[in-house]
Design a protein around this motif. Structure first.
Motif, PDB file in Angstrom:
ATOM      1  N   PRO A 162       0.843  -1.216   0.000  1.00 49.95           N
ATOM      2  CA  PRO A 162       0.000   0.000   0.000  1.00 49.95           C
ATOM      3  C   PRO A 162       0.877   1.265   0.000  1.00 49.95           C
ATOM      4  CG  PRO A 162       0.147  -0.929   2.203  1.00 49.95           C
ATOM      5  CD  PRO A 162       0.920  -1.843   1.316  1.00 49.95           C
ATOM      6  N   CYS A 163       0.390   2.297  -0.672  1.00 50.00           N
ATOM      7  CA  CYS A 163       1.106   3.592  -0.705  1.00 50.00           C
ATOM      8  C   CYS A 163       0.955   4.275   0.658  1.00 50.00           C
ATOM      9  CB  CYS A 163       0.516   4.472  -1.790  1.00 50.00           C
ATOM     10  SG  CYS A 163       1.177   6.138  -1.769  1.00 50.00           S
ATOM     11  N   LEU A 164       2.070   4.795   1.184  1.00 46.87           N
ATOM     12  CA  LEU A 164       2.030   5.470   2.491  1.00 46.87           C
ATOM     13  C   LEU A 164       1.191   6.730   2.455  1.00 46.87           C
ATOM     14  CD1 LEU A 164       5.701   5.134   3.707  1.00 46.87           C
ATOM     15  CD2 LEU A 164       3.705   4.253   4.852  1.00 46.87           C
ATOM     16  N   ILE A 165       1.019   7.307   1.283  1.00 47.99           N
ATOM     17  CA  ILE A 165       0.296   8.590   1.179  1.00 47.99           C
ATOM     18  C   ILE A 165      -1.189   8.372   0.964  1.00 47.99           C
ATOM     19  CG2 ILE A 165       0.102  10.763  -0.118  1.00 47.99           C
ATOM     20  CD1 ILE A 165       2.607  10.530   1.599  1.00 47.99           C
ATOM     21  N   THR A 166      -1.571   7.354   0.109  1.00 49.57           N
ATOM     22  CA  THR A 166      -3.000   7.181  -0.230  1.00 49.57           C
ATOM     23  C   THR A 166      -3.572   5.858   0.249  1.00 49.57           C
ATOM     24  OG1 THR A 166      -2.476   6.160  -2.338  1.00 49.57           O
ATOM     25  CG2 THR A 166      -2.692   8.561  -2.312  1.00 49.57           C
ATOM     26  N   GLY A 167      -2.710   4.870   0.559  1.00 49.53           N
ATOM     27  CA  GLY A 167      -3.217   3.543   0.921  1.00 49.53           C
ATOM     28  C   GLY A 167      -3.562   2.683  -0.286  1.00 49.53           C
ATOM     29  N   TYR A 168      -3.516   3.266  -1.503  1.00 47.27           N
ATOM     30  CA  TYR A 168      -3.797   2.499  -2.727  1.00 47.27           C
ATOM     31  C   TYR A 168      -2.606   1.583  -3.038  1.00 47.27           C
ATOM     32  CZ  TYR A 168      -8.188   4.490  -4.406  1.00 47.27           C
ATOM     33  OH  TYR A 168      -9.509   4.809  -4.570  1.00 47.27           O
ATOM     34  N   PRO A 169      -2.839   0.513  -3.784  1.00 50.08           N
ATOM     35  CA  PRO A 169      -1.722  -0.388  -4.150  1.00 50.08           C
ATOM     36  C   PRO A 169      -0.738   0.324  -5.074  1.00 50.08           C
ATOM     37  CG  PRO A 169      -3.735  -1.013  -5.301  1.00 50.08           C
ATOM     38  CD  PRO A 169      -4.145   0.008  -4.300  1.00 50.08           C
TER      39      PRO A 169
ATOM     40  N   ASN B 116       3.789   5.579  -3.837  1.00 53.99           N
ATOM     41  CA  ASN B 116       3.676   5.845  -5.265  1.00 53.99           C
ATOM     42  C   ASN B 116       4.326   7.186  -5.555  1.00 53.99           C
ATOM     43  OD1 ASN B 116       2.237   7.307  -7.536  1.00 53.99           O
ATOM     44  ND2 ASN B 116       1.621   5.185  -7.876  1.00 53.99           N
ATOM     45  N   LYS B 117       5.199   7.213  -6.544  1.00 51.41           N
ATOM     46  CA  LYS B 117       6.017   8.410  -6.816  1.00 51.41           C
ATOM     47  C   LYS B 117       5.139   9.630  -7.124  1.00 51.41           C
ATOM     48  CE  LYS B 117      10.097   9.867  -9.376  1.00 51.41           C
ATOM     49  NZ  LYS B 117      11.082   9.465 -10.400  1.00 51.41           N
ATOM     50  N   ASP B 118       4.083   9.414  -7.920  1.00 51.70           N
ATOM     51  CA  ASP B 118       3.219  10.553  -8.285  1.00 51.70           C
ATOM     52  C   ASP B 118       2.559  11.143  -7.053  1.00 51.70           C
ATOM     53  OD1 ASP B 118       2.081   8.988 -11.379  1.00 51.70           O
ATOM     54  OD2 ASP B 118       3.943  10.030 -10.859  1.00 51.70           O
ATOM     55  N   ASN B 119       2.001  10.226  -6.215  1.00 47.53           N
ATOM     56  CA  ASN B 119       1.339  10.711  -4.998  1.00 47.53           C
ATOM     57  C   ASN B 119       2.336  11.395  -4.074  1.00 47.53           C
ATOM     58  OD1 ASN B 119      -1.134   9.708  -5.778  1.00 47.53           O
ATOM     59  ND2 ASN B 119      -0.730   7.688  -4.915  1.00 47.53           N
TER      60      ASN B 119
ATOM     61  N   ASN C 120       5.187  12.934  -4.873  1.00 51.42           N
ATOM     62  CA  ASN C 120       5.563  14.265  -5.404  1.00 51.42           C
ATOM     63  C   ASN C 120       4.423  15.261  -5.233  1.00 51.42           C
ATOM     64  OD1 ASN C 120       8.056  13.361  -6.082  1.00 51.42           O
ATOM     65  ND2 ASN C 120       7.556  12.870  -8.217  1.00 51.42           N
ATOM     66  N   LYS C 121       3.199  14.774  -5.444  1.00 52.39           N
ATOM     67  CA  LYS C 121       2.037  15.666  -5.269  1.00 52.39           C
ATOM     68  C   LYS C 121       1.970  16.174  -3.825  1.00 52.39           C
ATOM     69  CE  LYS C 121      -2.955  15.796  -6.006  1.00 52.39           C
ATOM     70  NZ  LYS C 121      -4.136  15.025  -6.400  1.00 52.39           N
ATOM     71  N   PHE C 122       2.233  15.243  -2.873  1.00 51.99           N
ATOM     72  CA  PHE C 122       2.207  15.610  -1.438  1.00 51.99           C
ATOM     73  C   PHE C 122       3.307  16.635  -1.122  1.00 51.99           C
ATOM     74  CE2 PHE C 122       0.244  14.692   2.494  1.00 51.99           C
ATOM     75  CZ  PHE C 122       1.210  14.798   3.475  1.00 51.99           C
ATOM     76  N   LEU C 123       4.521  16.400  -1.651  1.00 48.93           N
ATOM     77  CA  LEU C 123       5.633  17.333  -1.405  1.00 48.93           C
ATOM     78  C   LEU C 123       5.334  18.696  -2.004  1.00 48.93           C
ATOM     79  CD1 LEU C 123       8.870  15.242  -1.964  1.00 48.93           C
ATOM     80  CD2 LEU C 123       7.747  15.776   0.152  1.00 48.93           C
ATOM     81  N   MET C 124       4.778  18.714  -3.211  1.00 52.90           N
ATOM     82  CA  MET C 124       4.473  19.989  -3.874  1.00 52.90           C
ATOM     83  C   MET C 124       3.419  20.768  -3.073  1.00 52.90           C
ATOM     84  SD  MET C 124       5.134  22.071  -6.163  1.00 52.90           S
ATOM     85  CE  MET C 124       6.264  21.050  -7.096  1.00 52.90           C
ATOM     86  N   ALA C 125       2.430  20.030  -2.544  1.00 51.39           N
ATOM     87  CA  ALA C 125       1.397  20.696  -1.738  1.00 51.39           C
ATOM     88  C   ALA C 125       2.023  21.346  -0.498  1.00 51.39           C
ATOM     89  CB  ALA C 125       0.332  19.680  -1.327  1.00 51.39           C
ATOM     90  N   ILE C 126       3.002  20.650   0.098  1.00 50.27           N
ATOM     91  CA  ILE C 126       3.657  21.213   1.295  1.00 50.27           C
ATOM     92  C   ILE C 126       4.411  22.484   0.930  1.00 50.27           C
ATOM     93  CG2 ILE C 126       5.464  20.800   3.009  1.00 50.27           C
ATOM     94  CD1 ILE C 126       4.639  17.855   2.997  1.00 50.27           C
ATOM     95  N   LYS C 127       5.115  22.430  -0.222  1.00 46.84           N
ATOM     96  CA  LYS C 127       5.927  23.589  -0.603  1.00 46.84           C
ATOM     97  C   LYS C 127       5.056  24.792  -0.932  1.00 46.84           C
ATOM     98  CE  LYS C 127       9.938  20.971  -2.191  1.00 46.84           C
ATOM     99  NZ  LYS C 127      10.652  20.399  -3.341  1.00 46.84           N
TER     100      LYS C 127
END
Length: 1749
Positions: free
Chosen positions: A1685-1692, A1708-1711, A1713-1720
């Motif tokens: 499971p992805c640590l960010i979304t829980g999806y496989p 998941n790399k996309d999720n 990066n999306k999380f990091l970008m949201a933080i920035k």
């Protein structure tokens, strides 16, 4: 100035490693050092190293060591550093404002040769020198560089002047060149200034000269134009070497030059205008100084050396402490650093002209600086750091400073007021005035910005006591002079300076409008007045009224409210304004209407944005709506269309808001395309005119732009076809005819037949017009058209058609006219009558039907009466001969004479009922004779009598009444009338009426009731003389009760009650009156008694004077003594009759003796000189001691007598010892002997005989022996006495036995003494065995009477330690018990401790128990429910104890339903891996996931706490024996769930992470065996619905509804699992015990699901991914492969996996990066916290990740 070494910032190395350059930041907070290895070190102002960064080469291919850093400078805002390098480049690094901010290169400037030196004098401008000889400028804003000037010689040094407006460069050929960006009016030349003998490596530009030095070891000071001022030659000094660097102080008053092991300091002397050398700073082994940097405030100098060392020096002329609160550091003659010792803040005070600062003061509540130089005055605000320096010629220190205004300092000097604005170096203004009170001066400096006004600075002051002047300080001219008639004592301008308030000495408050020059008096008796801060609202107090002017433009509109105290101040903040009022000892706040204040102020200032922002905060109420309307109107007038649009939106005017929105779009587009104000565009102006319904103006605007089509479109859109056609006609538009046709067609389509008919009529088509009028139901218009056209009248059918329509429409008069026109009089008359057109009807009837005229006249009269036109009706009724109707009409029209005329013509029966109505009218006019005649004609004589009665004409009334009424009826009538008169306050008239009918008692009662006592007495005396005396007495009492004493006196005396009068005056304190009355009316002694009472009430000398004056002093003293008023008697005798004092004392003593106050009586007897009486008194009362004391002191002859009497008393009381003593003192031993014998006290008798009568001893002994044989047992005294005898005779064993037998329950002290004596004798004289027995017998008996210490001491005497300890324990003497055990027998220490613990437990003294037995204390805390103390105490113990009680507390909290507090406990104290705690952790988890209100961003910290506790637990489990157990796996799952929940809450706080939050909610469904299933499916469904995944939302919410039904039914058997086949969402889940979602939300879901299922637009299938499996399922059903499971979304994770160090953790790399970008982008602290947790949990973050600094 002197240098003092402070510290070494950077330690030197062993070899050469020179510091290449150094720089201080402009804000004094940072210091940078560049070392030989090209690293920049950053220090804070205290010298602590905080940061560092490496520089980089221009090209990496040459390597990192291919260059040297030659120059470094901070930007003016201190956030950037420029680095000049020898590899032909300048880098500008952005270092940020805070330590640790990321260092980034923001500019780079590539050059053609090496950069040799660098300065950054102004914003965006870097100046630098090159090896090729050019001095260039780099602009950081444009990122371009340019040459300022070029030479052919290497630039060796570069420096700036103090202001940074000029630069000075030194070259290798000795040339020194000067260049100014701005010469600041100095007129100094630019270009080559001087040719120095050697390269000037050491170059400094001071205030008054330029200092240069180099390798020739000479220091030369040059003047402003290059001439040599001074030379300091050290070439012959063998200790001196070449000068390498120089630095001028920021003030330009000092210069420091560096050479080998030495710093030379030069100070400029303003008085001598030369440089003076101070003692050089010599430091052995310093080696060559390679760099110098001076801190911008002048307080520190740093020196860098050849060996890489950096030394910091303190630069100071002198220091002083001001009032123990401020430190003043003089870093130069013209520069002082002022430091606040409490806050640490610093202000640099500096003379810009270089004058020496003489004295610094800190005034005005220690906020404002004042300093003098020889020619200037320095002023400053310490809070805002705004400093000013103005030219000021000293006046001997006579200036007075006022700091009431935060922006301006007011200086009074020699009758002149000078204003200085802080931060400005010019005086704001200066005026002549003698009035120094700040309340008589008002200054307003840009306090509130107004629309269209840049600067606003105004001053109001007093020219003389009655004249105010107002000055515009910007222009320096007078804008108003107000002359007043009385003295002004207060004045103040409003914040905008447009209104002036002032108050005069008569407390009248005046408002002066400066623009209109008008003065208005707005309030009287004004005790307080103040403008509300930030507004033009005025608050004032008038006596007990609080007055508020919300709109000062309308001073007559004042809001007043009642208050009970005095206004003391105004407080404005937190969205409200309060007036503080002191009411007694409390202060009460009265809140003003903030809406009126804030909104009104914004509107007055034209600040519509502020007004909008304020209105946004209010709820919509009628008041708010009115404000929005006002703002919309003003915004439209001001062309602020966006604000107007917002206003109409708020008001719900959708059409206007939409229209303005379109208009704004046009304006914005025009503004974007063409620039300028879009509101000036013709379409915008026309649309605004349309909005104001000014269509002609809009048309004019369109036609000016030749936009004919747009004008016509506007009119067509508004259906204003006439205007549209008019425009088309005016402009000759080709489609004119079509427009007309369209208009007619539109009129017909919209059924506007009238308008269509008018159109046809105007075009001459009469028939068509009539047809349309009739169709429109307008027959009157058709009739008007027919009547004007003869050819249409001829058409009978048409006329008939019209008349029918007119009659149908009840337009009878118009129909009548038409019938008359076509000669049909019968129909015309009918129509006229129906239409009430009687004039036309009568005229027609006179010609055609004369018989009908009278009927018509009557009908006309009736119609006029209906129309209330009664005057006009009378004549018509007369014409019709209708007399009754004529009379009614005349009365109704108030035509009285005409009515009488008509009545006189009628018969008596008809007229009689109308006469009274006319009579009433004449009675009201007071024409009583006519009225009486009319009443008589109408047979209404009684009404006439009433009329006379009401008019007060009693004679006429009585005369008339007696003629026609019975006497008893007259009586009733008069009494009734009298009562009416009484009600009206006409008492005399009422009396006359009562007396007339012989009822004087009623008149008396009336006068009494209304307290008219004179009239009452008069009538009583006249009609009831026998009751006169009682009446006077009764009235006297009533008047006394009312406080009308003189009137009461009169009545009391009239009733012969003089005593009542005296008592009345006495009780009111009117003694003179009482004395007067008593003397005049009382007996012979009455006045004396009153005088005595009067004197007593006065007391003191006043009483004596009064009694002497009245000659009654001695009589008063006797009277006082007789009446037991002894204090008064003493007072009188002390003041005037001293010879009577003993007599009064004697009488007082006898009185006291009778009262039983013997001690006081004794004192009085002695004072009266009668001590014998006192002795007899005490003897009589058997108070022997007192009798003896008095006898011995005052009457020695009585002593023996007292003693014998006392002895008798003692014998009666069986107190033989006392009696013996007394008799011996009276020298009567024989009597004592006899008494002892009689009492059988033989031992005492023997003793007395032996001591005093030895001759009788032998005989007495024989007698005693005889008696002893007769008598057996003895009492307690006998035992004690006998014991004493045995003791005296040495028979100690018997004595002890005798003492032990003593048992006296009444005297524990006697028993104690006896027992102690027995023990003492046994220890001293008896064998050890016997003494042990005695002590063991005595000890328990002493303990029994509470003498524990005594018992313990006895035990210790015989070494009975255990018994002694038990005695101390029983007496709760714990310390003594412990000490005895410790010192005498340590075996008993535990025994004492155990008993002590039991005692503390029983007593509940937990705090004491802690020190003895912690666990017992903790258990007791738990019993008492003192959990906080329990945990606090346990914290200080070991981990195991702490967690035992943490678990107990957590269990208690969970039972109480407070899982959050239980969680907080484990957050604070950690979660140990104790198996016995597992249920607690599970219960906290279960309660948390089941609790409502956790599906939002605000719940993040709760989830984070749960997650952190579970993480801590899992970490502890790994290290414990439970590692990898079932419980461990379950807690790992719970940790994962808590992480998902926490991450979901964090994602909900950032908009771009909404899909992440939704995915997490969906992922949680695979854990419904641990979560409440209904809640999980509801949250997943609503989250999916929110992000638009309607298929999933429908399935999940459908499942949720099935679950809610299952909960209601109590079983999951009916659930259909088909939707979740081949997913990892479990089927077998626990049935929730209750509904977790409220009924309202369940109904909402049920409605939505029903709606969607009815639409049948959704496919009831879960989305699939590339595996062909449900996209959120970890397990692929087809292959059975389980994805991470992805640590960010829980999806496989199917691809693009980012792995972490801990196995099994990935994202998941996309999720990711999306999380990091949201933080920035959002800087969300909760998302950062999630990242931080992932780092801890997964063993660090991937390398491309995020930093927490």
């Amino acid at each position: 100035m002197q240098l003092k070494h402070l510290r070494t910032l950077l330690s030197p190395q062993d070899g050469a490693a020179k510091v290449t350059c150094m720089a201080w930041s402009q804000n004094n907070a940072k210091f940078a050092v560049c070392t030989v290895d090209r690293v920049v070190l950053l220090y804070d102002e205290h010298g602590e190293r905080r940061d560092k960064f490496s520089t980089k080469p221009a090209d990496m291919k040459y390597g990192r060591k291919s260059y040297m850093v030659k120059g470094m400078a901070f930007s003016p805002d201190s956030t950037k550093i420029a680095i000049g390098q020898t590899d032909n480049i300048i880098y500008v690094y952005k270092i940020g404002e805070d330590w640790g901010d990321k260092k980034v290169i923001c500019n780079k400037f590539i050059q053609t040769s090496a950069v040799t030196c660098l300065q950054w004098p102004a914003e965006y401008i870097i100046v630098f020198g090159l090896a090729e000889g050019k001095v260039r400028l780099a602009n950081t804003k444009t990122n371009k560089s340019s040459t300022i000037y070029g030479t052919d010689s290497y630039v060796v040094a570069l420096t700036t002047n103090c202001s940074g407006k000029g630069i000075l460069s030194g070259h290798a050929d000795g040339t020194i060149v000067r260049y100014f960006f701005d010469d600041e009016g100095s007129g100094e030349s630019q270009g080559k200034l001087v040719n120095h003998p050697c390269p000037p490596y050491a170059l400094a530009w001071a205030t008054n000269s330029i200092v240069a030095a180099g390798c020739d070891r000479r220091i030369v000071a040059y003047g402003k134009e290059g001439h040599v001022l001074q030379t300091f030659d050290y070439s012959r000094d063998p200790q001196e070497r070449e000068f390498t660097t120089a630095a001028a102080s920021p003030g330009g008053q000092s210069v420091v030059l560096g050479s080998y092991d030495r710093l030379r300091v030069f100070n400029w002397s303003p008085r001598r205008s030369i440089w003076e050398e101070a003692k050089p700073k010599e430091i052995a082994n310093l080696y060559t100084v390679t760099a110098l940097a001076w801190k911008r405030d002048g307080s520190r100098l740093c020196a860098g050396t050849l060996c890489g060392g950096v030394e910091q020096f303190d630069c100071c002329l002198r220091r002083s402490i001001y009032k123990n609160k401020f430190e003043l550091t003089y870093v130069g003659p013209s520069q002082v650093i002022v430091k606040n010792l409490s806050s640490g803040t610093r202000v640099v005070l500096k003379s810009h002209y270089g004058y020496e600062v003489e004295e610094v003061k800190i005034l005005g509540k220690e906020r404002y600086l004042v300093a003098h130089t020889s020619d200037t005055l320095l002023l400053g605000d310490l809070n805002t750091n705004r400093l000013s320096e103005i030219a000021w010629q000293g006046s001997g220190g006579n200036e007075k400073y006022f700091f009431e205004n935060e922006n301006v300092c007011m200086i009074f000097n020699a009758g002149e007021l000078t204003l200085v604005e802080y931060g400005s170096n010019d005086t704001l203004g200066s005026v002549r005035t003698e009035f120094m009170n700040p309340h008589l001066i008002s200054v307003r400096i840009n306090e509130r910005c107004q629309r269209g006004m840049e600067d606003n600075k105004k001053l109001a002051y007093l020219v003389d006591i009655k004249t105010i002047a107002v000055v515009d300080l910007i222009g320096g001219y007078n804008i108003g002079t107000i002359s007043h008639e009385s003295r002004v004592d207060w004045l103040e301008l409003n914040e905008t300076g447009h209104k002036l308030l002032f108050r005069d000495r008569k407390l009248r408050l005046h408002l002066y409008d400066i623009e209109n020059c008008s003065k208005t008096m707005i309030l009287n008796f004004c005790s307080y007045v103040q403008w509300v801060p930030g507004s033009d609202v005025l608050v004032a107090q008038n006596r007990n009224s609080l007055c508020v002017w919300y709109n000062i433009e309308a001073p007559e509109r004042v809001t007043m409210s009642s208050i009970r105290g005095d206004v003391v101040g105004l407080e404005r903040g937190g969205g409200k304004t309060e007036v503080m009022v002191t009411e007694g000892v409390t202060t009460v706040a009265y809140t003003l209407d903030e809406g009126l204040i804030e909104f009104g102020t914004a509107i007055d200032d034209g600040n519509y944005i502020r007004a909008t922002a304020f209105l946004e905060t209010l709820e919509m109420t009628p008041e708010t709506e009115a404000m929005w309307k006002t703002l919309s109107k003003l915004a439209l007038e001001a062309r602020q269309l966006h604000i107007a649009e917002r206003c109409f939106s708020a008001l719900g005017h959708v059409a206007k808001a939409r229209f303005l929105h379109e208009t704004n779009e046009i304006a914005d587009q025009v503004s974007r395309e063409y620039g300028g104000e879009g509101t000036d565009f013709y379409q915008v102006r026309a649309r605004l005119a349309m909005l104001e319904k000014n269509y002609k103006l809009a048309e004019m605007i369109f036609l000016e732009q030749n936009a004919v089509e747009e004008a016509m479109e506007m009119y067509q859109e508004l259906h204003r076809w006439d205007d549209c056609i008019a425009v088309a006609e005016a402009k000759g538009h080709p489609s004119l005819e079509k427009l007309r046709r369209d208009y007619y067609q539109w009129l017909m389509d919209t059924q506007q037949e009238e308008r269509a008919g008018e159109l046809q009529e105007s075009q001459g088509d009469g028939l068509a017009a009539i047809s349309l009028y009739l169709k429109a139901g307008l027959p009157a218009k058709a009739a008007r058209l027919v009547l004007t056209r003869e050819e249409l009248l001829a058409n009978a059918e048409l006329v008939e058609h019209i008349t029918t329509a007119l009659i149908k429409g009840e337009l009878y008069e118009r129909a009548g006219d038409l019938f008359e026109k076509i000669r049909n009089p019968q129909r015309a008359l009918e129509c006229y009558c129906k239409g009430n057109a009687f004039m036309k009807a009568v005229e027609l009837a006179r010609l055609a039907f004369p018989v009908e005229v009278m009927k018509l006249e009557e009908a006309w009269g009736d119609h006029l009466v209906q129309q209330k036109q009664l005057d006009a009706a009378i004549n018509h009724y007369i014409e019709a001969r209708c007399s009754i109707k004529a009379i009614e009409a005349a009365l109704g029209a108030r035509q009285w004479k005409k009515a009488i005329y008509i009545l006189d013509l009628q018969d008596r029966n008809t007229a009689s009922k109308y006469y009274p109505r006319v009579a009433q009218h004449y009675a009201s006019l007071q024409e009583y004779e006519i009225a009486e005649e009319l009443y008589t004609k109408g047979d209404r004589t009684k009404d006439a009598i009433d009329m006379y009665t009401q008019a007060g004409r009693w004679e006429q009334a009585h005369k008339l009444a007696m003629k026609c009424m019975r006497p008893e009826d007259v009586s009733v009538l008069y009494i009734t009338q009298a009562q009416e008169m009484e009600k009206q306050g006409k008492y005399r008239e009422a009396e006359r009426l009562y007396v007339t009918v012989e009822e004087p008692d009623l008149a008396i009662t009336m006068f009494k009731k209304h307290k008219l006592y004179d009239d009452m007495i008069r009538l009583v005396g006249k009609h009831h003389p026998d009751l006169l005396s009682d009446t006077h007495l009764h009235l006297g009492k009533e008047l006394e009760a009312e406080g009308r004493l003189q009137e009461a006196e009169y009545h009391y005396l009239e009733a012969q009650e003089w005593k009542a009068t005296v008592n009345m005056y006495r009780s009111s304190g009117l003694w003179e009156e009482a004395y007067r009355v008593a003397k005049a009316h009382g007996g012979a002694n009455a006045h004396k008694h009153v005088a005595y009472l009067w004197a007593k009430s006065l007391g003191g000398k006043a009483a004596v004077r009064l009694l002497n004056k009245l000659g009654l002093l001695e009589a008063a003293v006797d009277h006082a003594a007789d009446n037991c008023s002894f204090e008064f008697a003493f007072e009188l005798s002390r003041l005037a009759l001293k010879h009577k004092t003993p007599e009064i004392h004697l009488r007082y003593a006898m009185y006291l003796e009778d009262e039983g106050k013997f001690e006081e009586a004794e004192a009085e007897f002695i004072r009266a000189g009668k001590p014998k009486e006192a002795v007899l008194m005490f003897v009589h009362n058997q108070d022997w001691e007192a009798a003896q004391r008095v006898a011995e002191a005052h009457d020695p002859d009585s002593v023996a007598e007292v003693l014998i009497g006392q002895a008798r008393g003692a014998l009666e009381e069986k107190d033989f010892q006392k009696a013996e003593g007394l008799l011996l003192r009276a020298q009567r031993p024989g009597l004592a002997l006899n008494y002892y014998k009689e009492a059988g006290l033989w031992s005492d008798a023997l003793r007395i005989c032996k001591d005093y009568v030895p001759g009788q001893l032998e005989a007495l002994q024989e007698e005693y022996e005889r008696e002893a044989t007769k008598k057996g047992g003895r009492g307690v005294e006998g035992l004690v006495e006998q014991a004493r005898q045995w003791e005296q005779t040495g028979e100690y064993g018997r004595a002890v036995d005798c003492y032990l037998k003593v048992r006296d329950s009444g005297s524990s002290s006697l028993m104690e003494k006896c027992w102690m004596k027995a023990a003492e004798l046994s220890i001293k004289f008896l064998p050890p065995q016997r003494s042990l027995e005695v002590v063991r017998a005595v000890g328990p008996q002493l303990i029994g009477i509470g003498k524990h210490n005594a018992a313990a001491e006895l035990y210790l005497n015989l070494d009975l330690v255990k018994e002694a300890i038990d005695a101390f324990i029983e007496g709760e003497e714990w310390n003594k018990a412990k000490r005895v055990a410790k010192e005498l027998d340590p075996r008993y220490e535990d025994y004492v401790d155990q008993n002590y613990k039991e005692f503390l437990k029983n007593q509940g003294k937990v705090d004491s128990l802690v020190g003895v037995d912690v666990v017992a204390a903790l258990d007791l805390y738990v019993e008492q429910g003192q959990w906080d103390k329990c945990i606090e105490t346990a914290t200080k113990q070991n981990y195991k104890i702490l967690h035992k009680y943490v678990a107990l507390y957590a269990t208690h909290l969970i039972r109480e339903g407070d899982y959050a507090q239980a969680l907080a406990l484990y957050v604070q104290h950690g979660a140990p891996a104790n198996p016995q705690n597992f249920n607690i952790y599970k219960r906290i988890f279960t309660d948390m996931v089941s609790s409502p209100g956790t599906n939002n961003a605000e719940a993040y910290h709760s989830w984070a706490d749960l997650r952190d506790v579970l993480f801590n637990l899992c970490e502890n489990l790994v290290k414990s024996s439970e590692a990898n157990s079932v419980a461990h796996e379950e807690f790992e799952t719970m940790l994962l769930i808590a992480h998902y929940y926490a991450t979901r809450s964090a994602a909900q706080s950032v908009h771009q992470l909404q899909t992440v939050a939704a995915r997490l909610s969906i992922s949680l469904l695979r854990h419904t065996q641990l979560l409440p299933a209904d809640k999980a499916f509801y949250e997943a469904g609503t989250a999916a619905k929110a992000v638009g995944w309607e298929n999933m939302a429908f399935i999940f919410l459908n499942r949720f509804l099935d679950l809610t039904d299952a909960i209601e039914e109590g079983t999951l058997d009916a659930l259909d699992h088909s939707d979740f086949q081949d997913t990892d969402i479990p089927f077998e889940v626990p049935l929730p015990a209750k509904q977790h979602i409220p009924e309202a939300q369940r109904e909402e879901v049920r409605d939505w699901v029903l709606t969607v299922s009815m639409d049948q637009r959704l496919e009831q299938v879960l989305p699939r991914d590339e595996r062909g499996a449900y996209e959120a399922s970890l397990v692929a059903a087809s292959t059975g492969v389980r994805a991470l499971p992805c640590l960010i979304t829980g999806y496989p994770i199917l691809r693009n996996k980012i792995e972490f160090k801990r196995p099994g953790k990935a994202a998941n790399k996309d999720n990711w990066n999306k999380f990091l970008m949201a933080i920035k982008t959002s800087h969300s602290p909760v998302c950062q916290d999630v990242l931080k947790f992932i780092s801890q949990w997964c063993g660090g973050l991937p390398s491309t990740s995020f930093s927490f600094q």
